[in-house]
Design a protein around this motif. Structure first.
Motif, PDB file in Angstrom:
ATOM      1  N   ALA A   1     -18.342 -28.923   1.786  1.00 52.64           N
ATOM      2  CA  ALA A   1     -17.191 -28.029   1.617  1.00 52.64           C
ATOM      3  C   ALA A   1     -17.314 -27.199   0.357  1.00 52.64           C
ATOM      4  O   ALA A   1     -16.895 -26.036   0.319  1.00 52.64           O
ATOM      5  CB  ALA A   1     -15.898 -28.842   1.613  1.00 52.64           C
ATOM      6  N   GLU A   2     -17.914 -27.782  -0.684  1.00 47.65           N
ATOM      7  CA  GLU A   2     -18.020 -27.062  -1.961  1.00 47.65           C
ATOM      8  C   GLU A   2     -18.942 -25.855  -1.863  1.00 47.65           C
ATOM      9  O   GLU A   2     -18.883 -24.954  -2.704  1.00 47.65           O
ATOM     10  CB  GLU A   2     -18.512 -28.013  -3.057  1.00 47.65           C
ATOM     11  CG  GLU A   2     -19.968 -28.467  -2.949  1.00 47.65           C
ATOM     12  CD  GLU A   2     -20.210 -29.548  -1.905  1.00 47.65           C
ATOM     13  OE1 GLU A   2     -21.374 -29.967  -1.764  1.00 47.65           O
ATOM     14  OE2 GLU A   2     -19.245 -29.971  -1.237  1.00 47.65           O
ATOM     15  N   GLN A   3     -19.808 -25.819  -0.853  1.00 50.54           N
ATOM     16  CA  GLN A   3     -20.720 -24.695  -0.687  1.00 50.54           C
ATOM     17  C   GLN A   3     -20.328 -23.780   0.469  1.00 50.54           C
ATOM     18  O   GLN A   3     -20.914 -22.711   0.636  1.00 50.54           O
ATOM     19  CB  GLN A   3     -22.146 -25.215  -0.432  1.00 50.54           C
ATOM     20  CG  GLN A   3     -22.755 -26.015  -1.579  1.00 50.54           C
ATOM     21  CD  GLN A   3     -23.142 -25.140  -2.755  1.00 50.54           C
ATOM     22  OE1 GLN A   3     -23.030 -23.916  -2.704  1.00 50.54           O
ATOM     23  NE2 GLN A   3     -23.604 -25.754  -3.831  1.00 50.54           N
ATOM     24  N   ASP A   4     -19.364 -24.191   1.274  1.00 48.36           N
ATOM     25  CA  ASP A   4     -18.980 -23.394   2.442  1.00 48.36           C
ATOM     26  C   ASP A   4     -18.237 -22.128   2.018  1.00 48.36           C
ATOM     27  O   ASP A   4     -17.298 -22.188   1.226  1.00 48.36           O
ATOM     28  CB  ASP A   4     -18.076 -24.206   3.373  1.00 48.36           C
ATOM     29  CG  ASP A   4     -18.817 -25.280   4.131  1.00 48.36           C
ATOM     30  OD1 ASP A   4     -20.054 -25.348   4.010  1.00 48.36           O
ATOM     31  OD2 ASP A   4     -18.154 -26.058   4.852  1.00 48.36           O
TER      32      ASP A   4
ATOM     33  N   GLN B   1     -23.160 -21.155   4.510  1.00 47.97           N
ATOM     34  CA  GLN B   1     -23.549 -21.383   3.121  1.00 47.97           C
ATOM     35  C   GLN B   1     -24.648 -20.395   2.738  1.00 47.97           C
ATOM     36  O   GLN B   1     -25.580 -20.152   3.513  1.00 47.97           O
ATOM     37  CB  GLN B   1     -24.049 -22.818   2.935  1.00 47.97           C
ATOM     38  CG  GLN B   1     -22.995 -23.869   3.225  1.00 47.97           C
ATOM     39  CD  GLN B   1     -23.484 -25.277   2.931  1.00 47.97           C
ATOM     40  OE1 GLN B   1     -24.667 -25.530   2.694  1.00 47.97           O
ATOM     41  NE2 GLN B   1     -22.567 -26.240   2.941  1.00 47.97           N
TER      42      GLN B   1
ATOM     43  N   ASP C   1     -25.872 -29.301   5.422  1.00 46.55           N
ATOM     44  CA  ASP C   1     -25.904 -28.879   4.024  1.00 46.55           C
ATOM     45  C   ASP C   1     -27.181 -28.085   3.806  1.00 46.55           C
ATOM     46  O   ASP C   1     -28.262 -28.524   4.195  1.00 46.55           O
ATOM     47  CB  ASP C   1     -25.861 -30.098   3.103  1.00 46.55           C
ATOM     48  CG  ASP C   1     -25.770 -29.722   1.636  1.00 46.55           C
ATOM     49  OD1 ASP C   1     -25.459 -28.555   1.333  1.00 46.55           O
ATOM     50  OD2 ASP C   1     -26.017 -30.601   0.784  1.00 46.55           O
TER      51      ASP C   1
ATOM     52  N   ASP D   1     -19.300 -38.868  -1.690  1.00 46.21           N
ATOM     53  CA  ASP D   1     -18.245 -38.039  -1.146  1.00 46.21           C
ATOM     54  C   ASP D   1     -18.782 -37.292   0.072  1.00 46.21           C
ATOM     55  O   ASP D   1     -20.002 -37.207   0.281  1.00 46.21           O
ATOM     56  CB  ASP D   1     -17.765 -37.029  -2.189  1.00 46.21           C
ATOM     57  CG  ASP D   1     -17.111 -37.687  -3.384  1.00 46.21           C
ATOM     58  OD1 ASP D   1     -16.485 -38.752  -3.194  1.00 46.21           O
ATOM     59  OD2 ASP D   1     -17.239 -37.145  -4.498  1.00 46.21           O
TER      60      ASP D   1
ATOM     61  N   LEU E   1     -19.982 -34.134   1.651  1.00 48.32           N
ATOM     62  CA  LEU E   1     -20.607 -32.974   1.026  1.00 48.32           C
ATOM     63  C   LEU E   1     -20.602 -31.781   1.971  1.00 48.32           C
ATOM     64  O   LEU E   1     -20.657 -31.940   3.178  1.00 48.32           O
ATOM     65  CB  LEU E   1     -22.046 -33.308   0.631  1.00 48.32           C
ATOM     66  CG  LEU E   1     -22.250 -34.529  -0.258  1.00 48.32           C
ATOM     67  CD1 LEU E   1     -23.729 -34.790  -0.481  1.00 48.32           C
ATOM     68  CD2 LEU E   1     -21.534 -34.358  -1.588  1.00 48.32           C
TER      69      LEU E   1
ATOM     70  N   TYR F   1     -19.277 -32.729   8.039  1.00 48.53           N
ATOM     71  CA  TYR F   1     -19.763 -32.790   6.668  1.00 48.53           C
ATOM     72  C   TYR F   1     -20.818 -33.886   6.593  1.00 48.53           C
ATOM     73  O   TYR F   1     -20.989 -34.685   7.526  1.00 48.53           O
ATOM     74  CB  TYR F   1     -18.610 -33.072   5.702  1.00 48.53           C
ATOM     75  CG  TYR F   1     -17.609 -31.948   5.631  1.00 48.53           C
ATOM     76  CD1 TYR F   1     -17.943 -30.731   5.042  1.00 48.53           C
ATOM     77  CD2 TYR F   1     -16.340 -32.082   6.176  1.00 48.53           C
ATOM     78  CE1 TYR F   1     -17.039 -29.678   4.989  1.00 48.53           C
ATOM     79  CE2 TYR F   1     -15.424 -31.041   6.129  1.00 48.53           C
ATOM     80  CZ  TYR F   1     -15.781 -29.844   5.541  1.00 48.53           C
ATOM     81  OH  TYR F   1     -14.891 -28.806   5.498  1.00 48.53           O
TER      82      TYR F   1
END
Length: 587
Positions: free
Chosen positions: A532-535, A200, A147, A528, A530, A543
């Motif tokens: 995927a929301e920034q990929d 990212q 991340d 959760d 983490l 993840y």
């Protein structure tokens, strides 16, 4: 207090009030073609390009096919196999402790030293950057991170939380270090971790490329992954913006004239995208896998617009920077690299060195693949391929000319076999445990990356670097580190974990020899997955989670080797926890 001395390039003498500052910027998985300087019109990198206009550009500069070997070769001026580096994770990335590093050398010469970013040559002290000559370290020691937005990082061994996008954050730290430099010269290593995946990048850069038409393509366009390609270009423009911030800081503090700024990358591109038509990318020993940009700016010692055509390699950078800064080399080991400083001045010394290097050979290897580069030819041994290429007539390596030059093919093949044999002999066999409790550092980190799971426990991903352990369901399960306590003492143990409320209450036991420590998981902490929301493009790596620490207790550890083992003796729920990291703090 530093005295007046002479900065010496052969044939050139420049009076200086103090030694030059040094800033080395290292990109991760950025190919030679990922700069507008190289002719790529898909992106714009004006700040990086300016280093060539205001300093020197090396035309044929070579690194290793992957990350940690290149870093080891920069640190030591020696081929990575000589320093025990044979992989990118789980201990294989560690640089032998008897190697003297560029950090050691500049620190011994009176420099303030720091590294901000991705280290990737060992985590536990003294493999840690603080044990390799760097006074200050902020970043992560693994090969990749899961991340890039305010993740868990470390500062001099202590776990901390990052502040924003990691490359921006690392740059902020470097700027702060420069601003606090005072009158003492500084040596900064700024090893960025992009455009390495996961892909990212902040919105402002992504928006430029999300729907951009790509005009310059890979030699095999059908291999391109549009999202990955666009994300990589966006990440390269973010790097350029951050390089600009470093250059602006030097300008604002009136440090430009006597600061050496060096820029290069650690291997070829991490995907199929335009790279000058070269064969190969990251992991390959062909031209496209090992050719990197190398740019050096130093107004006090390098004429703007200098071009160096001579073959050069990352093993040369340590002795080159040492000579430029008049820092003595004190290593007792023979360097594989040579100082390229004479090539940066239009003098008889530079011309003589260029003449002596006219027949130079540079070797590359990764796993069972190897190659040797001469000024005109490249011989590649990869699988069943043992091919000779004329790099002047055929820079894309399309045509094997072995049959036309059988004697040269035989000669280079034998030299490459001899070199590989010598490297394997130097490398030896892996016998190094993970060192813990060294008195030189308060904290020791033991991540899941370096452990062996026993029983039902599963790793979250086949790439260990930023993985975690899950499916810990049985009292027969174990997490085991092959360890050695450097000095006996008492340590506070912390575990970074997540645990669902239904699974709270497990009793954990940590043991090493006859020393044991028990503690209970009393707090639920959920997260959760983490990342995927920034990929911007689907990832291969694990993840991550938002890990929380719990103090397990205190344990007295004797000096010596053994197995550090973490297990659960009672499991009231379905699972113990998801486990990421164990830390030991010497008390």
């Amino acid at each position: 207090m530093f005295k007046i001395f002479l900065i010496v390039l052969p044939g050139t003498y420049v009076a200086a009030a103090q030694p030059p500052n040094v800033v080395v910027i290292l990109a991760d998985d950025q190919g030679w073609g990922d700069l507008s300087l190289s002719g790529n019109t898909n992106l714009s990198t004006p700040h990086i390009d300016s280093l060539a206009a205001d300093g020197a550009q090396f035309d044929r500069f070579y690194v290793s096919p992957v990350c940690s070997p290149t870093r080891a070769e920069f640190l030591t001026g020696r081929y990575h196999q000589r320093g025990g580096v044979y992989g990118t994770s789980a201990g294989a990335e560690r640089l032998d402790l008897d190697e003297e590093t560029i950090g050691d050398t500049f620190k011994a010469a009176g420099y303030r030293t720091a590294a901000f970013g991705k280290w990737h040559n060992g985590m536990q002290y003294p493999y840690h950057p603080n044990g390799r000559g760097f006074d200050e370290f902020y970043g992560f020691c693994s090969g990749h991170w899961g991340d890039y937005f305010s993740p868990m990082l470390e500062y001099n061994g202590k776990i901390v939380k990052g502040d924003g996008f990691v490359v921006d954050d690392f740059t902020n730290r470097a700027i702060g270090f420069i601003e606090k430099s005072g009158h003492k010269p500084f040596f900064i290593l700024l090893p960025y971790n992009t455009p390495h995946s996961p892909m990212q990048v902040p919105d402002v850069f992504w928006k430029r490329f999300k729907n951009k038409e790509i005009s310059m393509r890979h030699r095999n366009p059908e291999r391109e992954n549009g999202l990955h390609l666009r994300a990589a270009l966006a990440m390269c423009e973010n790097i350029d913006w951050n390089v600009g911030r470093i250059l602006d800081t030097l300008d604002e503090l009136d440090l430009v004239e006597n600061t050496i700024v060096m820029y290069f990358s650690d291997n070829g591109p991490n995907g199929a995208r335009w790279n000058g038509g070269m064969r190969g990318m990251k992991g390959s020993v062909d031209e496209g896998g090992v050719r990197s940009p190398l740019l050096i700016r130093w107004p006090a010692g390098i004429k703007p617009g200098t071009e160096v055509k001579t073959l050069s390699a990352v093993i040369d950078l340590f002795p080159t920077l040492a000579e430029m800064a008049s820092v003595p080399l004190t290593s007792k080991k023979q360097l594989d690299g040579i100082s390229l400083a004479p090539l940066l001045s239009d003098t008889a010394g530079g011309r003589n060195l260029a003449g002596r290097l006219a027949g130079r050979k540079i070797f590359s290897a990764w796993r069972n693949h190897s190659s040797v580069r001469t000024p005109r030819y490249r011989l590649t041994q990869s699988g069943k391929r043992n091919a000779l290429y004329d790099m002047i007539a055929d820079p894309g390596q399309y045509r094997d000319v072995s049959a036309e030059h059988p004697e040269l093919h035989a000669e280079l093949s034998q030299e490459l076999r001899d070199w590989m044999s010598a490297m394997r002999q130097d490398l030896g066999k892996e016998t190094r445990p993970f060192l813990i409790g060294h008195p030189g550092m308060a904290w020791t980190q033991l991540p899941s990356r370096d452990a062996i799971p026993v029983g039902n426990i599963e790793r979250s991903n086949r790439f260990p670097n930023d993985s975690f352990f899950t499916n810990w369901t049985s009292t027969g399960d174990r997490i085991v580190w092959d360890a050695e306590v450097e000095e006996a003492g008492e340590f506070e143990v912390r575990i970074y974990y997540t645990c669902d409320p239904a699974n709270v209450g497990s009793i954990l036991e940590l043991s090493f020899g006859e020393s044991t420590l028990s503690g209970q998981v009393t707090k639920a902490y959920g997260s959760d997955l983490l990342g995927a929301e920034q990929d911007r493009s689907p990832r291969m790596e694990s993840y991550v989670q938002d890990w929380t620490p719990m103090t397990l207790g205190k344990i007295k550890l004797p000096a010596g080797p053994g197995k550090l083992t973490l297990k659960a003796t009672e499991i009231p729920g379905n699972e113990v926890m998801d486990f990421r990291l164990l830390t030991l703090k010497r008390l």
